[in-house]
Write an enzyme that holds these catalytic residues in place. Structure first.
Site, PDB file in Angstrom:
ATOM      1  N   CYS A  97      -2.696   1.529   6.616  1.00 27.30           N
ATOM      2  CA  CYS A  97      -2.848   0.650   7.777  1.00 27.30           C
ATOM      3  C   CYS A  97      -3.299   1.410   9.016  1.00 27.30           C
ATOM      4  CB  CYS A  97      -1.543  -0.084   8.062  1.00 27.30           C
ATOM      5  SG  CYS A  97      -0.125   0.990   8.347  1.00 27.30           S
ATOM      6  N   GLU A  99     -10.822  -5.576   8.851  1.00 30.49           N
ATOM      7  CA  GLU A  99     -10.247  -4.283   8.488  1.00 30.49           C
ATOM      8  C   GLU A  99     -10.680  -3.937   7.066  1.00 30.49           C
ATOM      9  OE1 GLU A  99      -5.884  -2.026   8.408  1.00 30.49           O
ATOM     10  OE2 GLU A  99      -5.994  -4.213   8.612  1.00 30.49           O
ATOM     11  N   GLY A 110       2.540  -5.937   6.958  1.00 31.68           N
ATOM     12  CA  GLY A 110       1.433  -6.527   6.202  1.00 31.68           C
ATOM     13  C   GLY A 110       0.273  -6.856   7.119  1.00 31.68           C
ATOM     14  N   SER A 111      -0.504  -7.838   6.733  1.00 36.14           N
ATOM     15  CA  SER A 111      -1.714  -8.194   7.466  1.00 36.14           C
ATOM     16  C   SER A 111      -1.387  -9.141   8.627  1.00 36.14           C
ATOM     17  CB  SER A 111      -2.709  -8.888   6.533  1.00 36.14           C
ATOM     18  OG  SER A 111      -2.203 -10.160   6.144  1.00 36.14           O
ATOM     19  N   ASN A 133       0.808  -1.226   0.000  1.00 35.80           N
ATOM     20  CA  ASN A 133       0.000   0.000   0.000  1.00 35.80           C
ATOM     21  C   ASN A 133       0.839   1.273   0.000  1.00 35.80           C
ATOM     22  OD1 ASN A 133       0.614  -0.983   2.663  1.00 35.80           O
ATOM     23  ND2 ASN A 133      -0.788   0.535   3.515  1.00 35.80           N
ATOM     24  N   GLU A 144       4.799  -5.400  11.718  1.00 40.48           N
ATOM     25  CA  GLU A 144       3.967  -4.195  11.618  1.00 40.48           C
ATOM     26  C   GLU A 144       2.686  -4.609  10.901  1.00 40.48           C
ATOM     27  OE1 GLU A 144       4.593  -1.613  13.190  1.00 40.48           O
ATOM     28  OE2 GLU A 144       6.702  -1.888  13.689  1.00 40.48           O
TER      29      GLU A 144
END
Length: 455
Positions: free
Chosen positions: A245, A333, A189-190, A116, A211
């Site tokens: 995020c 999310e 990332g996720s 992103n 993160e």
């Protein structure tokens, strides 16, 4: 490329063991070189990210390159001081002597970036790794394909692979990297993929910084300045097409101010050009995410927006009202330009509801009431956030950036990034004179007496 990964890892291991990366001047030279490469090729960087998801120059500089440049400048200014052994107090039982913390680079590191913000979220941790004296293998996300190839071209042609190397590819290449025994893995990332990375790292006892993300709340209380709240929430939510995020994931608005708030946010969205192709409005990264985001929208609850274009992967900003905690849009999310609004009447109840869920990466409060501010900060655990603003905590090099619980492990930025990629080595230096003999045999009652007094 998969066959080359292990050999590049070996080259980096050998180069790190030559101790060249430990030299402060070497680290600073590499940071200067990286900044020069990025600045010289800014036009290519703008073109590549626009091709990937129509991200404009202004936003790319503001949210990507500018933050990387600032991180480099921070270390060029502060690296000598950060790297210096830190003298700390020495306990009475260790006298005469001195105590220090030495900061050692960890070794060969792996940075796995996110799609992103493909420049910022890939290069900022790399900057910290360089500053701390490590070598680094870099795996950008393959989703923004043009930026991945450009980063590989710029770094792999300007740095030796035994120091920095970008690995192209997708899941197979990442899987091969995770089999290796790095000295540190940094992943953005996720939570879902973060668990895979964490599990793989555990097999080799590799320390990991994760993160991740989560549903970050924004609360608008009845004491908020609504004009300011609307302006800053709209910017923070719809920046990068909502694919941030730390974007406000959902809004909790006090019942007494909600009608006025919804009027103001609708007017603000009408005022700004969020049309298909607008330079300051980013497309969705791919069709899979496009379909997922639209699947979260309940058309019966949409009070603004909702237009979309599957060909250009455009989704107009969406505001949903009368949303409940059990609605589909509240179960994951969002990571897109959809903003659900939940009405609340009791501030304490809403804080308890947030506490019941996973700890969010960010939280935002719009309030001019000190008690409301104190309650949020004392009761709710979250990675970081703002009071009367959104996103801006990420821009301060003197604040740690990271999650907590399901939203992440560890942090970075500035000194905190240096510490993330360093080992804090404890050292006691003793004199060769003046030591009492109470700790050495034979042990006596008299020694026990003094032992208890000293310890």
């Amino acid at each position: 490329m998969i066959m080359d990964i292990a050999s590049i890892f070996k080259l980096q291991k050998d180069f790190f063991n030559s101790h060249q990366t430990k030299d402060i001047d070497f680290r600073k030279d590499m940071l200067v070189k990286l900044k020069h490469i990025l600045k010289t090729n800014e036009d290519q960087l703008y073109d590549a990210i626009y091709k990937d998801f129509r991200k404009g120059k202004f936003e790319t500089f503001l949210t990507e390159l500018n933050l990387v440049y600032n991180e480099i400048d921070f270390f060029l200014k502060n690296l000598k001081k950060l790297s210096k052994p830190k003298k700390v107090k020495t306990a009475l039982n260790l006298q005469p002597g001195k105590s220090y913390i030495h900061y050692d680079p960890l070794g060969v590191t792996l940075v796995i970036g996110a799609w992103n913000y493909p420049y910022q979220l890939t290069l900022s941790p790399v900057v910290s790794a360089i500053a701390a004296g490590n070598t680094c293998m870099i795996k950008p996300s393959e989703l923004p394909e043009n930026t991945m190839h450009l980063l590989a071209d710029l770094i792999n042609t300007n740095f030796s692979s035994n120091y920095l190397h970008v690995v192209r590819g997708g899941v197979p290449e990442t899987g091969e990297l995770l089999k290796l025994r790095f000295d540190k893995i940094f992943f953005t990332g996720s939570p879902k993929v973060g668990k895979i990375v964490y599990e793989a790292a555990a097999k080799n006892l590799v320390p990991v910084t994760l993160e991740l993300g989560g549903k970050s709340p924004a609360i608008v209380t009845e004491t908020a300045d609504l004009d300011v709240a609307v302006k800053r929430l709209v910017w923070g939510k719809f920046l990068n097409g909502g694919q941030t995020c730390i974007a406000p994931d959902y809004l909790l608005v006090a019942e007494s101010v909600k009608p006025k708030f919804l009027q103001l946010i609708t007017e603000k969205l009408q005022e700004i050009d969020y049309s298909d192709g607008a330079e300051h409005y980013t497309s969705i990264i791919n069709k899979r995410n496009f379909d997922r985001i639209l699947g979260l929208v309940d058309q019966s609850k949409v009070i603004y927006g909702g237009n979309f274009n599957a060909e250009s992967l455009y989704i107009e900003p969406v505001i949903m009202d009368h949303v409940g905690w059990e609605d589909p849009v509240m179960q994951e999310e969002i990571f897109g330009p959809v903003l659900p609004v939940i009405t609340y009447s009791n501030y304490d109840d809403v804080l308890n509801k947030i506490i019941e869920g996973e700890k969010p990466l960010a939280a935002y409060l719009f309030s001019n009431n000190e008690e409301e501010k104190d309650k949020l900060l004392k009761l709710v655990s979250f990675g970081g956030g703002c009071i009367n603003d959104t996103l801006m905590h990420i821009t301060n090099d003197y604040l740690p950036f990271g999650g907590v619980g399901n939203s992440g492990i560890g942090n970075y930025h500035g000194e905190f990034g240096f510490l993330t990629f360093s080992h804090q080595k404890s050292v006691i230096e003793k004199t060769t004179w003046g030591e009492p003999d109470w700790k050495y045999p034979p042990y006596t009652d008299k020694k026990m007496h003094w032992l208890k007094k000293v310890l």
